[in-house]
Design a protein around this motif. Structure first.
Motif, PDB file in Angstrom:
ATOM      1  N   ALA A  79      -9.567  -2.394  -3.562  1.00 20.79           N
ATOM      2  CA  ALA A  79      -9.803  -2.815  -2.180  1.00 20.79           C
ATOM      3  C   ALA A  79      -8.512  -2.839  -1.363  1.00 20.79           C
ATOM      4  O   ALA A  79      -8.552  -3.046  -0.144  1.00 20.79           O
ATOM      5  N   GLY A  80      -7.368  -2.651  -2.022  1.00 14.63           N
ATOM      6  CA  GLY A  80      -6.095  -2.684  -1.311  1.00 14.63           C
ATOM      7  C   GLY A  80      -5.633  -4.078  -0.961  1.00 14.63           C
ATOM      8  O   GLY A  80      -4.787  -4.260  -0.092  1.00 14.63           O
ATOM      9  N   THR A  81      -6.172  -5.061  -1.650  1.00  9.18           N
ATOM     10  CA  THR A  81      -5.812  -6.449  -1.387  1.00  9.18           C
ATOM     11  C   THR A  81      -4.549  -6.853  -2.124  1.00  9.18           C
ATOM     12  O   THR A  81      -3.713  -7.578  -1.599  1.00  9.18           O
ATOM     13  N   VAL A  82      -4.403  -6.383  -3.373  1.00  8.21           N
ATOM     14  CA  VAL A  82      -3.219  -6.676  -4.178  1.00  8.21           C
ATOM     15  C   VAL A  82      -2.660  -5.376  -4.730  1.00  8.21           C
ATOM     16  O   VAL A  82      -3.353  -4.364  -4.808  1.00  8.21           O
ATOM     17  N   GLY A  83      -1.401  -5.431  -5.123  1.00  9.97           N
ATOM     18  CA  GLY A  83      -0.751  -4.263  -5.695  1.00  9.97           C
ATOM     19  C   GLY A  83       0.339  -4.683  -6.660  1.00  9.97           C
ATOM     20  O   GLY A  83       0.677  -5.866  -6.771  1.00  9.97           O
ATOM     21  N   GLU A  84       0.881  -3.702  -7.336  1.00  9.55           N
ATOM     22  CA  GLU A  84       1.949  -3.930  -8.306  1.00  9.55           C
ATOM     23  C   GLU A  84       3.306  -3.834  -7.617  1.00  9.55           C
ATOM     24  O   GLU A  84       3.514  -2.982  -6.756  1.00  9.55           O
ATOM     25  N   ARG A  85       4.218  -4.709  -8.036  1.00  9.98           N
ATOM     26  CA  ARG A  85       5.558  -4.741  -7.450  1.00  9.98           C
ATOM     27  C   ARG A  85       6.588  -4.324  -8.496  1.00  9.98           C
ATOM     28  O   ARG A  85       6.340  -4.412  -9.695  1.00  9.98           O
ATOM     29  N   SER A  86       7.745  -3.932  -8.049  1.00  7.04           N
ATOM     30  CA  SER A  86       8.803  -3.459  -8.942  1.00  7.04           C
ATOM     31  C   SER A  86       9.394  -4.560  -9.811  1.00  7.04           C
ATOM     32  O   SER A  86      10.137  -4.276 -10.744  1.00  7.04           O
ATOM     33  N   ASN A  87       9.043  -5.806  -9.556  1.00 10.05           N
ATOM     34  CA  ASN A  87       9.534  -6.916 -10.369  1.00 10.05           C
ATOM     35  C   ASN A  87       8.568  -7.275 -11.505  1.00 10.05           C
ATOM     36  O   ASN A  87       8.758  -8.272 -12.196  1.00 10.05           O
ATOM     37  N   GLY A  88       7.515  -6.474 -11.685  1.00  4.67           N
ATOM     38  CA  GLY A  88       6.570  -6.716 -12.768  1.00  4.67           C
ATOM     39  C   GLY A  88       5.465  -7.692 -12.428  1.00  4.67           C
ATOM     40  O   GLY A  88       4.661  -8.043 -13.284  1.00  4.67           O
ATOM     41  N   LEU A  89       5.422  -8.119 -11.189  1.00  4.46           N
ATOM     42  CA  LEU A  89       4.406  -9.078 -10.764  1.00  4.46           C
ATOM     43  C   LEU A  89       3.484  -8.442  -9.734  1.00  4.46           C
ATOM     44  O   LEU A  89       3.816  -7.436  -9.123  1.00  4.46           O
ATOM     45  N   LEU A  90       2.328  -9.057  -9.571  1.00 11.75           N
ATOM     46  CA  LEU A  90       1.406  -8.642  -8.521  1.00 11.75           C
ATOM     47  C   LEU A  90       1.882  -9.193  -7.186  1.00 11.75           C
ATOM     48  O   LEU A  90       2.539 -10.237  -7.139  1.00 11.75           O
ATOM     49  N   GLY A  91       1.512  -8.520  -6.123  1.00 15.73           N
ATOM     50  CA  GLY A  91       1.807  -9.002  -4.790  1.00 15.73           C
ATOM     51  C   GLY A  91       0.591  -8.854  -3.910  1.00 15.73           C
ATOM     52  O   GLY A  91      -0.304  -8.050  -4.199  1.00 15.73           O
ATOM     53  N   LEU A  92       0.551  -9.626  -2.861  1.00 12.10           N
ATOM     54  CA  LEU A  92      -0.539  -9.544  -1.894  1.00 12.10           C
ATOM     55  C   LEU A  92      -0.211  -8.470  -0.859  1.00 12.10           C
ATOM     56  O   LEU A  92       0.744  -8.605  -0.098  1.00 12.10           O
ATOM     57  N   VAL A  93      -0.980  -7.404  -0.848  1.00 16.05           N
ATOM     58  CA  VAL A  93      -0.820  -6.355   0.149  1.00 16.05           C
ATOM     59  C   VAL A  93      -1.305  -6.885   1.486  1.00 16.05           C
ATOM     60  O   VAL A  93      -0.711  -6.616   2.525  1.00 16.05           O
ATOM     61  N   LYS A  94      -2.383  -7.641   1.428  1.00 16.75           N
ATOM     62  CA  LYS A  94      -2.960  -8.259   2.624  1.00 16.75           C
ATOM     63  C   LYS A  94      -2.604  -9.745   2.600  1.00 16.75           C
ATOM     64  O   LYS A  94      -3.215 -10.528   1.881  1.00 16.75           O
ATOM     65  N   PRO A  95      -1.600 -10.140   3.379  1.00 15.13           N
ATOM     66  CA  PRO A  95      -1.158 -11.535   3.345  1.00 15.13           C
ATOM     67  C   PRO A  95      -2.224 -12.534   3.779  1.00 15.13           C
ATOM     68  O   PRO A  95      -2.131 -13.714   3.472  1.00 15.13           O
ATOM     69  N   ASP A  96      -3.250 -12.070   4.467  1.00 17.94           N
ATOM     70  CA  ASP A  96      -4.302 -12.971   4.916  1.00 17.94           C
ATOM     71  C   ASP A  96      -5.450 -13.047   3.904  1.00 17.94           C
ATOM     72  O   ASP A  96      -6.561 -13.458   4.244  1.00 17.94           O
ATOM     73  N   ALA A  97      -5.160 -12.696   2.657  1.00 17.56           N
ATOM     74  CA  ALA A  97      -6.179 -12.755   1.599  1.00 17.56           C
ATOM     75  C   ALA A  97      -6.685 -14.192   1.450  1.00 17.56           C
ATOM     76  O   ALA A  97      -5.950 -15.152   1.710  1.00 17.56           O
ATOM     77  N   PRO A  98      -7.930 -14.346   1.022  1.00 13.08           N
ATOM     78  CA  PRO A  98      -8.479 -15.696   0.821  1.00 13.08           C
ATOM     79  C   PRO A  98      -7.661 -16.506  -0.193  1.00 13.08           C
ATOM     80  O   PRO A  98      -6.996 -15.945  -1.068  1.00 13.08           O
ATOM     81  N   VAL A  99      -7.747 -17.799  -0.074  1.00 12.63           N
ATOM     82  CA  VAL A  99      -7.018 -18.714  -0.953  1.00 12.63           C
ATOM     83  C   VAL A  99      -7.348 -18.435  -2.417  1.00 12.63           C
ATOM     84  O   VAL A  99      -6.465 -18.504  -3.283  1.00 12.63           O
ATOM     85  N   GLU A 100      -8.596 -18.088  -2.711  1.00 11.67           N
ATOM     86  CA  GLU A 100      -8.998 -17.814  -4.088  1.00 11.67           C
ATOM     87  C   GLU A 100      -8.262 -16.604  -4.649  1.00 11.67           C
ATOM     88  O   GLU A 100      -7.899 -16.579  -5.822  1.00 11.67           O
ATOM     89  N   VAL A 101      -8.046 -15.607  -3.808  1.00 13.56           N
ATOM     90  CA  VAL A 101      -7.315 -14.412  -4.247  1.00 13.56           C
ATOM     91  C   VAL A 101      -5.853 -14.761  -4.508  1.00 13.56           C
ATOM     92  O   VAL A 101      -5.271 -14.334  -5.515  1.00 13.56           O
ATOM     93  N   LYS A 102      -5.272 -15.554  -3.629  1.00 13.86           N
ATOM     94  CA  LYS A 102      -3.882 -15.985  -3.825  1.00 13.86           C
ATOM     95  C   LYS A 102      -3.743 -16.767  -5.125  1.00 13.86           C
ATOM     96  O   LYS A 102      -2.797 -16.550  -5.889  1.00 13.86           O
ATOM     97  N   ALA A 103      -4.680 -17.645  -5.412  1.00 13.45           N
ATOM     98  CA  ALA A 103      -4.646 -18.420  -6.647  1.00 13.45           C
ATOM     99  C   ALA A 103      -4.817 -17.507  -7.862  1.00 13.45           C
ATOM    100  O   ALA A 103      -4.152 -17.695  -8.887  1.00 13.45           O
ATOM    101  N   PHE A 104      -5.680 -16.516  -7.757  1.00 11.42           N
ATOM    102  CA  PHE A 104      -5.905 -15.543  -8.822  1.00 11.42           C
ATOM    103  C   PHE A 104      -4.607 -14.787  -9.123  1.00 11.42           C
ATOM    104  O   PHE A 104      -4.202 -14.660 -10.280  1.00 11.42           O
TER     105      PHE A 104
END
Length: 112
Positions: free
Chosen positions: A34-59
């Motif tokens: 969905a393009g909501t999250v993606g992989e970052r060069s630091n080995g962690l996930l990041g939010l592509v869409k900063p306005d993602a729901p709180v549940e997605v941020k917690a996930f």
């Protein structure tokens, strides 16, 4: 020697990540597609869409905490830094990103 250590680290990490995250893989795949999250060069996930729901941020926070713990475990076992494990993992995961997914290699989000 370094290549062998890197390969060993990646193999151990891949196995650990598959076992740890198999229950959430479908949700993560959906969020990436969905393009909501993606992989970052630091080995962690990041939010592509900063306005993602709180549940997605917690996930994402939960998965990142699990990844960091796994990076630390593998690093301690192999005598390297957690950052090195994370960097090697990020390279592999970013290189395997499916078309349409977002990755951040250090210069901002890019769609594959």
């Amino acid at each position: 020697m370094l290549a062998k250590t890197a390969q060993s680290l990646l193999s151990a990490l891949a196995l650990g990540l598959m076992l740890s995250f198999s229950a959430v893989a479908a949700d993560l795949a959906q969020l990436k597609a969905a393009g909501t999250v993606g992989e970052r060069s630091n080995g962690l996930l990041g939010l592509v869409k900063p306005d993602a729901p709180v549940e997605v941020k917690a996930f994402v926070d939960n998965i990142n905490a699990q990844r960091q713990a796994e990076y630390q475990r593998i690093a301690a076992k192999n005598g390297v830094s957690p950052e090195e494990v994370a960097r090697l993992t990020a390279q592999k995961v970013i290189n395997q990103a499916a078309p349409g997914q977002f990755v951040d290699t250090g210069s901002g989000w890019q769609q594959r």
